[in-house]
Scaffold this active site. Structure first.
Site, mmCIF file in Angstrom:
data_model
loop_
_atom_site.group_PDB
_atom_site.id
_atom_site.type_symbol
_atom_site.label_atom_id
_atom_site.label_comp_id
_atom_site.label_asym_id
_atom_site.label_seq_id
_atom_site.Cartn_x
_atom_site.Cartn_y
_atom_site.Cartn_z
ATOM 1 N N LEU A 75 0.856 -1.178 0.000
ATOM 2 C CA LEU A 75 0.000 0.000 0.000
ATOM 3 C C LEU A 75 0.898 1.235 0.000
ATOM 4 O O LEU A 75 2.090 1.152 0.311
ATOM 5 C CB LEU A 75 -0.887 0.007 1.250
ATOM 6 C CG LEU A 75 -1.836 -1.187 1.391
ATOM 7 C CD1 LEU A 75 -2.472 -1.188 2.785
ATOM 8 C CD2 LEU A 75 -2.920 -1.151 0.316
ATOM 9 N N SER A 76 0.334 2.384 -0.305
ATOM 10 C CA SER A 76 1.183 3.577 -0.349
ATOM 11 C C SER A 76 1.826 3.849 1.008
ATOM 12 O O SER A 76 2.942 4.364 1.065
ATOM 13 C CB SER A 76 0.383 4.789 -0.822
ATOM 14 O OG SER A 76 -0.705 5.055 0.033
ATOM 15 N N GLU A 77 1.127 3.520 2.110
ATOM 16 C CA GLU A 77 1.721 3.685 3.430
ATOM 17 C C GLU A 77 1.223 2.599 4.379
ATOM 18 O O GLU A 77 0.066 2.164 4.295
ATOM 19 C CB GLU A 77 1.338 5.039 4.061
ATOM 20 C CG GLU A 77 1.688 6.246 3.234
ATOM 21 C CD GLU A 77 3.144 6.637 3.313
ATOM 22 O OE1 GLU A 77 3.881 6.048 4.143
ATOM 23 O OE2 GLU A 77 3.539 7.537 2.562
ATOM 24 N N THR A 78 2.093 2.192 5.284
ATOM 25 C CA THR A 78 1.714 1.402 6.447
ATOM 26 C C THR A 78 2.156 2.162 7.687
ATOM 27 O O THR A 78 3.297 2.635 7.760
ATOM 28 C CB THR A 78 2.363 0.011 6.422
ATOM 29 O OG1 THR A 78 1.898 -0.716 5.279
ATOM 30 C CG2 THR A 78 2.004 -0.781 7.677
#
Length: 269
Positions: A51-54
């Site tokens: 995902l774009s961020e975790t």
């Protein structure tokens, strides 16, 4: 509240930020921890999530220490993953206070709940007008309709209308050469005060549907252009989300958004 008795697993939530509908907004992974794993393991988890961020956080005195990783790097600030982590704390982990305090690379960030919205208090940032970097417009696939280019955490390209943004099809390999976190293209809109799209192949994210951190400088920029302190915004291409931004008089910006959980489970190490 999810309990975890297996040291080789951690709770995992995937939360769609800046939306109230399924498959909207920007999905973020959230991993609550009791102590920090190695940097290598955090980065590997973020890459596995893709995902774009975790977001990763641990409890500390006075709040939580919060970190964010893209699939490729750890970043200094992420809005949608902060919103996702807050949603998990308020709705799944039993946080009963009025304000969550996160200690981060970007200082102390506070998040409060207001009915179905969450308010993130972030530092406001400024943009500096620059000459258009050679090759930037070609990499974005833009031939005309350019108003100007600015630099903040990201390169920001202001265009004449929303149609240009809707038609963007960047060359991500060409965008990688620019020494910046990402590239934003923004325009005024009839339904919202402004719209944007964000591209960040430099940090392993070709397109981020909703980049809360970019609104720490987009909101002040548009506030000056439009002469108003409260703005509505939408970001994204195929997948989109919405935000409400309020410029405060203490060099801060309040970013409001909703969120909903998409996935709940455990991450096996």
């Amino acid at each position: 509240m999810m309990t975890n008795n297996n040291p080789n697993t951690i709770p995992y939530y995937q939360v769609d930020a800046f939306t109230t509908r399924p498959f909207g907004g920007n999905p973020a992974g959230v991993c609550p921890l009791t102590e920090w794993l190695s940097d290598k393991t955090l980065q590997a988890i973020a890459a596995e999530n893709n995902l774009s961020e975790t977001a990763f956080f641990i409890p500390v005195e006075g709040g939580y220490h919060l970190r964010w990783c893209t699939p490729a790097v750890e970043v200094d600030l992420c809005g949608h993953a902060t919103l996702a982590a807050s949603w998990v704390l308020f709705n799944k982990l039993g946080f009963t206070g009025k304000v969550i305090r996160f200690f981060t690379r970007s200082g102390v960030l506070e998040v409060s709940r207001h009915d179905n919205e969450y308010c993130m208090d972030f530092p406001a940032k400024q943009m500096v007008s620059i000459e258009t970097p050679a090759g930037l417009l070609a990499a974005l696939g833009i031939s005309d309709g350019i108003v100007g280019v600015w630099q903040s955490d990201d390169l920001v390209v202001l265009v004449e209308n929303k149609a240009i943004i809707d038609g963007l099809s960047p060359d991500f390999n060409a965008l990688k050469v620019f020494k910046t976190r990402g590239v934003v293209v923004t325009a005024a809109d009839e339904e919202f005060d402004f719209v944007s799209r964000w591209f960040g192949p430099q940090v392993g994210v070709n397109e981020d549907p909703v980049t809360g951190s970019a609104h720490t400088f987009l909101a002040p920029f548009w506030a000056k252009r439009l002469g108003k302190l409260t703005l509505s915004a939408r970001q994204g291409g195929v997948r989109q989300g919405t935000l409400r931004c309020v410029i405060r008089d203490n060099e801060r910006v309040a970013i409001y958004g909703s969120a909903r959980m998409a996935i709940e489970g455990v991450f096996s190490l």
